[in-house]
Scaffold this active site. Structure first.
Site, PDB file in Angstrom:
ATOM      1  N   GLU A  62       0.805  -1.217   0.000  1.00  0.00           N
ATOM      2  CA  GLU A  62       0.000   0.000   0.000  1.00  0.00           C
ATOM      3  C   GLU A  62       0.843   1.273   0.000  1.00  0.00           C
ATOM      4  OE1 GLU A  62      -3.192   0.558  -0.345  1.00  0.00           O
ATOM      5  OE2 GLU A  62      -3.729  -1.560  -0.503  1.00  0.00           O
ATOM      6  N   THR A  63       1.837   1.345   0.869  1.00  0.00           N
ATOM      7  CA  THR A  63       2.551   2.618   1.038  1.00  0.00           C
ATOM      8  C   THR A  63       4.055   2.456   1.191  1.00  0.00           C
ATOM      9  OG1 THR A  63       2.225   2.569   3.443  1.00  0.00           O
ATOM     10  CG2 THR A  63       0.545   3.706   2.130  1.00  0.00           C
TER      11      THR A  63
END
Length: 334
Positions: A128-129
């Protein structure tokens, strides 16, 4: 979180791109103003708020053309052979192993509480990040307002998320909306939760009375684990296995990622896995365009659960393979 299908789920760029709505002309200014007033009234009624204050906050939002542009070219339009290296590579694996080791006590406590393996939680944060390094630079208010009022193909969805953003404001979520940052789609924090997911699944993992998905690792990790648990994660259950295909395998066309066949049925049709499991275990098949040709995978309930985070099977398989590599790396370093 922040979510198509031929023979055995054959994914190709052209098919997925065809599913992306073509950019549409923005509504006229007068229509937008009326829609925003109606929105403010609806939120005020739903949350016992002041419609004038809601409209004043909306007026602080700035249209972002880059949000609309990015919405039209998602990463999942790539083939598996091109998608996988983005997320399953030495750097992301090594960083995941380091993150796990640095936060072992927290991760293993949460894994024990929710039944979701620590390496799976870590992998989600990695995909995700990149372990919090890229949690998004857009103001969430700008992103959601742009999509809610200037992107007709999905305006209903994003208008609802914008409404939920306004309704989040509380002692447990005390942040000024105009200060929140996130992705082009309005997803927030290390785990990229949309407002609706924050409302339903976010957890206060450090018991300080607030949900902080940007700075509190206990909140971040507990929220990801709770999301999976709430969507039906089976503790200790399988996720995916590469299928061995018999010479006379039957051609079947599964409808989606829900595990609707038993392993016994798949075996009778010519598809077996690498590991022996209960023959009545529910499963289904996907077919992806791999680096060395087509790949057929047997997928299970926990794969389906990962797909509730992002509906693309490419995402789910990349996250799973990253988690396997992280788990192996942690074990090897002990």
């Amino acid at each position: 979180m922040r979510r198509g299908i031929g023979f055995l789920y054959t994914f190709c760029a052209c098919a997925l791109l065809a599913a992306v709505p073509a950019p549409a002309e923005a509504p006229p200014v007068t229509a937008i103003a009326a829609a925003q007033q109606q929105f403010a009234d609806d939120v005020a009624k739903a949350g016992n708020r002041d419609a004038a204050e809601i409209l004043a906050t909306l007026n602080k939002a700035r249209y972002q053309q880059s949000v609309v542009d990015t919405m039209s070219r998602p990463a999942e339009s790539k083939s598996w052979k091109d998608y996988r290296p983005i997320f399953v590579n030495d750097r992301r694996i090594d960083d995941g192993v380091a993150f796990y080791k640095a936060n072992r006590a927290l991760l293993e406590r949460i894994a024990g509480e929710f039944g979701v393996p620590a390496e799976v939680i870590v992998a989600i944060l990695g995909v995700e990040t990149n372990y919090g390094r890229n949690a998004g630079h857009y103001r969430v208010l700008d992103a959601l307002t742009t999509l809610a009022f200037y992107y007709p193909p999905r305006q209903d969805f994003f208008r609802d998320e914008l409404k939920r953003l306004f309704l989040l404001r509380s002692p447990a979520f005390p942040y000024a909306l105009e200060d929140l940052t996130g992705s082009y789609a309005g997803a927030m924090g290390w785990g990229q939760f949309m407002p609706s997911s924050i409302a339903r699944f976010a957890r206060d993992g450090d018991a300080d009375g607030k949900i902080d998905l940007w700075n509190s690792l206990p909140d971040i990790c507990a929220s990801v684990a709770n999301y999976f648990l709430a969507h039906g994660w089976q503790k200790g259950g399988p996720v995916a296995q590469r299928a061995q295909i018999g010479a006379q395998a039957r051609a079947i066309e599964p409808n989606g990622l829900t595990p609707v066949y038993s392993l016994q049925q798949l075996a009778e049709w010519g598809y077996t896995g690498e590991t022996k499991l209960d023959p009545m275990t529910p499963a289904t098949l996907i077919r992806l365009d791999g680096e060395n040709g087509p790949e057929v995978w047997i997928i299970f309930q926990n794969f389906y659960v990962i797909s509730r985070y992002n509906k693309s099977p490419l995402y789910s398989l990349a996250a799973y393979q990253l988690s396997q590599a992280i788990g192996a790396g942690v074990a090897a370093s002990q």
